[in-house]
Design a protein around this motif. Structure first.
Motif, PDB file in Angstrom:
ATOM      1  N   LYS A   1       0.120   5.487   3.085  1.00 55.01           N
ATOM      2  CA  LYS A   1      -1.036   4.928   3.922  1.00 55.01           C
ATOM      3  C   LYS A   1      -0.816   4.749   5.166  1.00 55.01           C
ATOM      4  CE  LYS A   1      -4.677   1.988   3.998  1.00 55.01           C
ATOM      5  NZ  LYS A   1      -5.928   1.670   3.088  1.00 55.01           N
ATOM      6  N   CYS A   2       0.407   4.078   5.666  1.00 55.19           N
ATOM      7  CA  CYS A   2       0.696   4.096   7.040  1.00 55.19           C
ATOM      8  C   CYS A   2       0.927   5.372   7.732  1.00 55.19           C
ATOM      9  CB  CYS A   2       2.191   3.460   7.198  1.00 55.19           C
ATOM     10  SG  CYS A   2       2.370   1.875   6.192  1.00 55.19           S
TER      11      CYS A   2
ATOM     12  N   TRP B   1      -9.612  -1.550  17.881  1.00 54.19           N
ATOM     13  CA  TRP B   1      -8.318  -1.885  18.836  1.00 54.19           C
ATOM     14  C   TRP B   1      -8.195  -1.616  20.220  1.00 54.19           C
ATOM     15  CZ3 TRP B   1      -4.045  -3.875  15.213  1.00 54.19           C
ATOM     16  CH2 TRP B   1      -3.128  -4.285  16.006  1.00 54.19           C
TER      17      TRP B   1
ATOM     18  N   CYS C   1      -2.084   7.102   9.951  1.00 57.20           N
ATOM     19  CA  CYS C   1      -2.421   6.698  11.092  1.00 57.20           C
ATOM     20  C   CYS C   1      -1.279   6.538  12.122  1.00 57.20           C
ATOM     21  CB  CYS C   1      -3.101   5.280  11.288  1.00 57.20           C
ATOM     22  SG  CYS C   1      -4.576   5.305  10.117  1.00 57.20           S
ATOM     23  N   HIS C   2       0.158   6.562  11.592  1.00 60.58           N
ATOM     24  CA  HIS C   2       1.197   6.594  12.390  1.00 60.58           C
ATOM     25  C   HIS C   2       2.114   7.621  12.122  1.00 60.58           C
ATOM     26  CE1 HIS C   2       0.062   2.404  13.715  1.00 60.58           C
ATOM     27  NE2 HIS C   2       0.070   1.965  12.554  1.00 60.58           N
TER      28      HIS C   2
ATOM     29  N   ARG D   1      -5.033  -7.541  17.409  1.00 65.73           N
ATOM     30  CA  ARG D   1      -3.685  -8.048  16.890  1.00 65.73           C
ATOM     31  C   ARG D   1      -3.549  -9.322  16.255  1.00 65.73           C
ATOM     32  NH1 ARG D   1      -1.493  -6.802  21.887  1.00 65.73           N
ATOM     33  NH2 ARG D   1      -0.934  -4.765  21.422  1.00 65.73           N
TER      34      ARG D   1
ATOM     35  N   VAL E   1       0.678  -1.403   0.070  1.00 62.49           N
ATOM     36  CA  VAL E   1      -0.007  -0.058   0.156  1.00 62.49           C
ATOM     37  C   VAL E   1       0.867   1.343   0.070  1.00 62.49           C
ATOM     38  CG1 VAL E   1      -1.999  -0.974   0.983  1.00 62.49           C
ATOM     39  CG2 VAL E   1      -0.246  -0.107   2.343  1.00 62.49           C
TER      40      VAL E   1
ATOM     41  N   MET F   1      -6.826  -2.605  11.401  1.00 64.93           N
ATOM     42  CA  MET F   1      -6.236  -1.641  12.116  1.00 64.93           C
ATOM     43  C   MET F   1      -7.216  -0.351  12.145  1.00 64.93           C
ATOM     44  SD  MET F   1      -2.163  -1.529  11.046  1.00 64.93           S
ATOM     45  CE  MET F   1      -1.366  -2.816  11.506  1.00 64.93           C
TER      46      MET F   1
ATOM     47  N   HIS G   1       7.649  -4.701   7.967  1.00 59.35           N
ATOM     48  CA  HIS G   1       6.415  -5.089   8.620  1.00 59.35           C
ATOM     49  C   HIS G   1       5.463  -5.952   7.609  1.00 59.35           C
ATOM     50  CE1 HIS G   1       6.846  -2.886  12.469  1.00 59.35           C
ATOM     51  NE2 HIS G   1       7.352  -1.843  11.564  1.00 59.35           N
TER      52      HIS G   1
ATOM     53  N   ILE H   1       5.182  -7.909  13.304  1.00 62.44           N
ATOM     54  CA  ILE H   1       5.032  -6.787  14.367  1.00 62.44           C
ATOM     55  C   ILE H   1       6.427  -6.244  14.734  1.00 62.44           C
ATOM     56  CG2 ILE H   1       4.731  -5.995  16.712  1.00 62.44           C
ATOM     57  CD1 ILE H   1       2.263  -7.669  16.754  1.00 62.44           C
TER      58      ILE H   1
ATOM     59  N   TYR I   1      -3.540  -6.237   6.373  1.00 68.35           N
ATOM     60  CA  TYR I   1      -3.810  -5.982   7.776  1.00 68.35           C
ATOM     61  C   TYR I   1      -3.943  -4.350   8.011  1.00 68.35           C
ATOM     62  CZ  TYR I   1       1.317  -4.406   7.292  1.00 68.35           C
ATOM     63  OH  TYR I   1       2.489  -3.521   6.894  1.00 68.35           O
ATOM     64  N   THR I   2      -3.990  -3.815   6.956  1.00 75.33           N
ATOM     65  CA  THR I   2      -4.763  -2.173   6.872  1.00 75.33           C
ATOM     66  C   THR I   2      -6.135  -2.038   6.837  1.00 75.33           C
ATOM     67  OG1 THR I   2      -4.130  -1.591   4.774  1.00 75.33           O
ATOM     68  CG2 THR I   2      -2.413  -1.175   6.543  1.00 75.33           C
TER      69      THR I   2
ATOM     70  N   LYS J   1       5.794   4.026  20.136  1.00 78.73           N
ATOM     71  CA  LYS J   1       4.699   4.903  20.109  1.00 78.73           C
ATOM     72  C   LYS J   1       4.993   6.166  20.904  1.00 78.73           C
ATOM     73  CE  LYS J   1       1.221   2.572  20.875  1.00 78.73           C
ATOM     74  NZ  LYS J   1       1.066   1.018  20.269  1.00 78.73           N
TER      75      LYS J   1
ATOM     76  N   LYS K   1      -8.816   2.371  15.172  1.00 75.85           N
ATOM     77  CA  LYS K   1      -8.405   2.818  16.590  1.00 75.85           C
ATOM     78  C   LYS K   1      -9.493   2.246  17.291  1.00 75.85           C
ATOM     79  CE  LYS K   1      -5.666   6.786  17.356  1.00 75.85           C
ATOM     80  NZ  LYS K   1      -5.461   8.211  16.920  1.00 75.85           N
TER      81      LYS K   1
END
Ligand code: HEC
Ligand code: HEC
Ligand code: HEC
Ligand code: HEC
Length: 172
Positions: free
Chosen positions: A32-33, A120, A36-37, A128, A28, A115, A103, A138, A109-110, A172, A117
């Motif tokens: 894309k990551c 989770w 959110c991160h 997870r 992706v 994934m 990863h 991970i 997984y996205t 994080k 919020k």
């Protein structure tokens, strides 16, 4: 019973090996990551992994290249013997060592059912587990790093996992 063993062997062959070949559609991309991160992505932008593709361009890092018997003026961005480690999934449309190089490709997984919020927060163990089943790695291990940090690299420096891991780690 014999069928069962056959399936188990097949599953191991498909999923148990360290070098899994992924298809382009499974990636992706780092943007894309980033959605959110954000903090992790910001840190990544400060690291050599994010600019690894730049290093292949002519005139970039001339001293390092000379020392490694590479031609500083040569354009290595289409050189198959370089892009396998300086891109994500051996593809110049994903330049640099992106999130998914460590990863695993994120299409599965996205998904918003995984994934997410809210979900989770409500049940981290369940989410997870879903992410792992969809292929998330991970914490990539030393073997993963060594698929690139090895003697095939013209500028190879002996790779001390613990020390080098400290340089790139992103909690994080
Ligand atoms: C729609 C938002 C979203 C997207 C897109 C997303 N993530 Fe996540 N991710 C989350 C949330 C929410 C969590 C739960 C833990 C947290 O808040 O970090 C998480 C957790 C993780 C974890 C840690 C799992 C754990 O055990 O704590 C990893 C690793 C991860 N994401 C990697 C990625 C990568 C790599 C990408 C891009 C390919 C990505 N994520 C894209 C929202 C997202
Ligand atoms: C897909 C290949 C690939 C993988 C996998 C990979 N690396 Fe790298 N790494 C590189 C390349 C290429 C560079 C050099 C980037 C540049 O400067 O051009 C690099 C540079 C680095 C650097 C120097 C960073 C900097 O800011 O200068 C560290 C530290 C590092 N890697 C650690 C790791 C660790 C630890 C792992 C495993 C958890 C890992 N790498 C996995 C390809 C990879
Ligand atoms: C087997 C994987 C691999 C291959 C193939 C590879 N590299 Fe790299 N490259 C790396 C890694 C890993 C690093 C980071 C060195 C380190 O920190 O140990 C790196 C670093 C570099 C750097 C930056 C070094 C620095 O100190 O900033 C340049 C320039 C470079 N590579 C050019 C090339 C060129 C040109 C080719 C093709 C002729 C190539 N690489 C092929 C893995 C590879
Ligand atoms: C060179 C390999 C590498 C790259 C590239 C990489 N990660 Fe990681 N990531 C790791 C490792 C190793 C860990 C385990 C961290 C730990 O437990 O200390 C990790 C942990 C995480 C976690 C869990 C953090 C936590 O608090 O437990 C998230 C989320 C994550 N990465 C997202 C990303 C995103 C997003 C990107 C791209 C911007 C990215 N990673 C790029 C190696 C990498």
């Amino acid at each position: 019973m014999r069928k069962l063993i056959l399936y188990a062997t097949l599953a191991l062959a498909l999923f148990g090996l360290p070098f899994i070949a992924y298809t382009a559609e499974e990636y992706v991309g780092d943007k894309k990551c980033k959605a959110c991160h954000i903090k992790i992505h910001k840190k990544w932008l400060t690291l050599g992994h994010s600019t690894a593709f730049e290093s292949l361009k002519p005139g970039v890092k001339p001293e390092v290249k000379k020392k490694a018997n590479l031609d500083p003026q040569k354009d290595y961005t289409a050189d198959a013997s370089c892009i396998e480690c300086h891109t994500t999934g051996n593809d110049v449309t994903r330049p640099g060592v992106q999130c998914e190089a460590c990863h695993a490709p994120g299409k599965g997984y996205t998904q918003p059912t995984i994934m997410n919020k809210k979900k989770w927060k409500a049940d981290p163990d369940k989410q997870r587990k879903l992410a792992l089943e969809a292929g998330l790695v991970i914490a990539p291990d030393e073997a993963k790093c060594r698929t690139c940090h090895n003697e095939k690299s013209p500028t190879f420096k002996p790779f001390d996992f613990k020390a080098r891991y400290e340089e790139i780690k992103h909690k994080k």
